[in-house]
Write an enzyme that holds these catalytic residues in place. Structure first.
Site, PDB file in Angstrom:
ATOM      1  N   ASP A  13       0.857  -1.177   0.000  1.00  0.00           N
ATOM      2  CA  ASP A  13       0.000   0.000   0.000  1.00  0.00           C
ATOM      3  C   ASP A  13       0.897   1.232   0.000  1.00  0.00           C
ATOM      4  OD1 ASP A  13      -3.135   0.587   0.491  1.00  0.00           O
ATOM      5  OD2 ASP A  13      -1.948   2.179   1.416  1.00  0.00           O
TER       6      ASP A  13
ATOM      7  N   TYR B 275     -12.876   7.311 -15.782  1.00  0.00           N
ATOM      8  CA  TYR B 275     -12.835   6.184 -14.850  1.00  0.00           C
ATOM      9  C   TYR B 275     -13.560   4.978 -15.453  1.00  0.00           C
ATOM     10  CZ  TYR B 275     -13.684   3.471 -10.586  1.00  0.00           C
ATOM     11  OH  TYR B 275     -13.749   2.472  -9.642  1.00  0.00           O
TER      12      TYR B 275
ATOM     13  N   LYS C  53     -11.836   1.362 -16.316  1.00  0.00           N
ATOM     14  CA  LYS C  53     -12.334   0.095 -15.786  1.00  0.00           C
ATOM     15  C   LYS C  53     -12.792  -0.845 -16.904  1.00  0.00           C
ATOM     16  CE  LYS C  53     -11.576   0.526 -11.410  1.00  0.00           C
ATOM     17  NZ  LYS C  53     -10.486  -0.287 -10.803  1.00  0.00           N
TER      18      LYS C  53
END
Length: 262
Positions: A46, A169, A173
């Site tokens: 992360d 976006y 995707k």
């Protein structure tokens, strides 16, 4: 009585080494906890060291026998990603299970129509949603192919069908979903590659979402609620486990009944 945190030999992922990107966020953390419950060793990446530490500590408290290796890294940076993967492999062994969670929209407004969008916004959204997947797969998939086993799960979104409020976006995707199918073909028959197609999930994104957007998603859902990170974690557990051995190249909707197709 045997504690639930004890690893049992009949757990489905006791021999798995799972690498999860974005493991500090709500979705990534939920996936990490579920795969720990399934018995997998965990490599967690992360960009936030604080969030990563919190996820690892919770897992190690609940599942003390699970091996966990955490590396703070920016998954959009190739060198950082490769260094993180190397450290995880040295600690846990070859990665058998890859979960690409990193994605979303960086900062600012969630809703930006294309006609008012900057080039920087467009480029950053594609980089955030596609580059981490690219780096991870290029680094890890060859080892899976060589060992003739492996499972990869990517995170797409129901917006891939097209969204006038988040066009870049949605397009990114859609690319994730397409790449999933392409990779399933390229890596067959030994490595299975699938993607999950979530609806709106109750994560930190909701904090920046317009109330109308949240209400619209809830109304579109046949179940009349937002998804929870644990809903995604359960689907990931299924797709990387033995019960999905005959599933590859699939896009699994976890969207409360909102259609997920172009």
């Amino acid at each position: 009585m045997e504690k639930s945190s004890t690893i049992k030999k009949d757990l489905p992922l006791t021999e798995a080494v799972a690498l999860i990107s974005g493991a500090g966020g709500p979705m990534g953390a939920a996936i990490a906890k579920r795969l720990a419950a399934d018995g997998a060793s965990l490599g967690l990446i992360d960009i936030s060291g604080r969030r990563l530490t919190a996820t690892a500590e919770e897992i190690q408290n609940d599942f003390p026998n699970i091996k966990v290796c955490t590396v703070r890294a920016n998954a959009t940076d190739k060198d950082e990603t490769n260094a993180a993967i190397k450290e995880i492999v040295e600690a846990l062994g070859p990665v058998t299970t890859l979960i690409n969670v990193v994605g979303g929209i960086r900062g600012g407004e969630l809703v930006t129509p294309l006609l008012g969008m900057t080039e920087e916004r467009f480029d950053s959204t594609f980089a955030l949603n596609l580059k981490p997947l690219f780096w991870m797969v290029q680094a890890i998939a060859p080892g899976m192919v060589a060992s003739k086993k492996g499972a990869i799960v990517n995170i797409s979104s129901v917006t891939f069908a097209g969204d006038g409020d988040q066009p870049e976006y949605a397009a990114a995707k859609a690319a994730v979903s397409s790449l999933t199918r392409s990779l399933a073909i390229e890596l067959a028959p030994d490595v299975r590659v699938n993607c999950i197609v979530p609806g709106l999930i109750q994560t930190s994104v909701i904090e920046n979402a317009a109330p109308k957007m949240v209400k619209d998603y809830t109304n579109r859902s046949l179940l009349k609620r937002l998804g929870q990170p644990e809903d995604i974690a359960g689907a990931v557990s299924f797709l990387v486990g033995p019960d999905s051995n005959f599933i590859t190249g699939a896009a699994l909707p976890v969207s409360g009944g909102i259609p997920a197709s172009l």
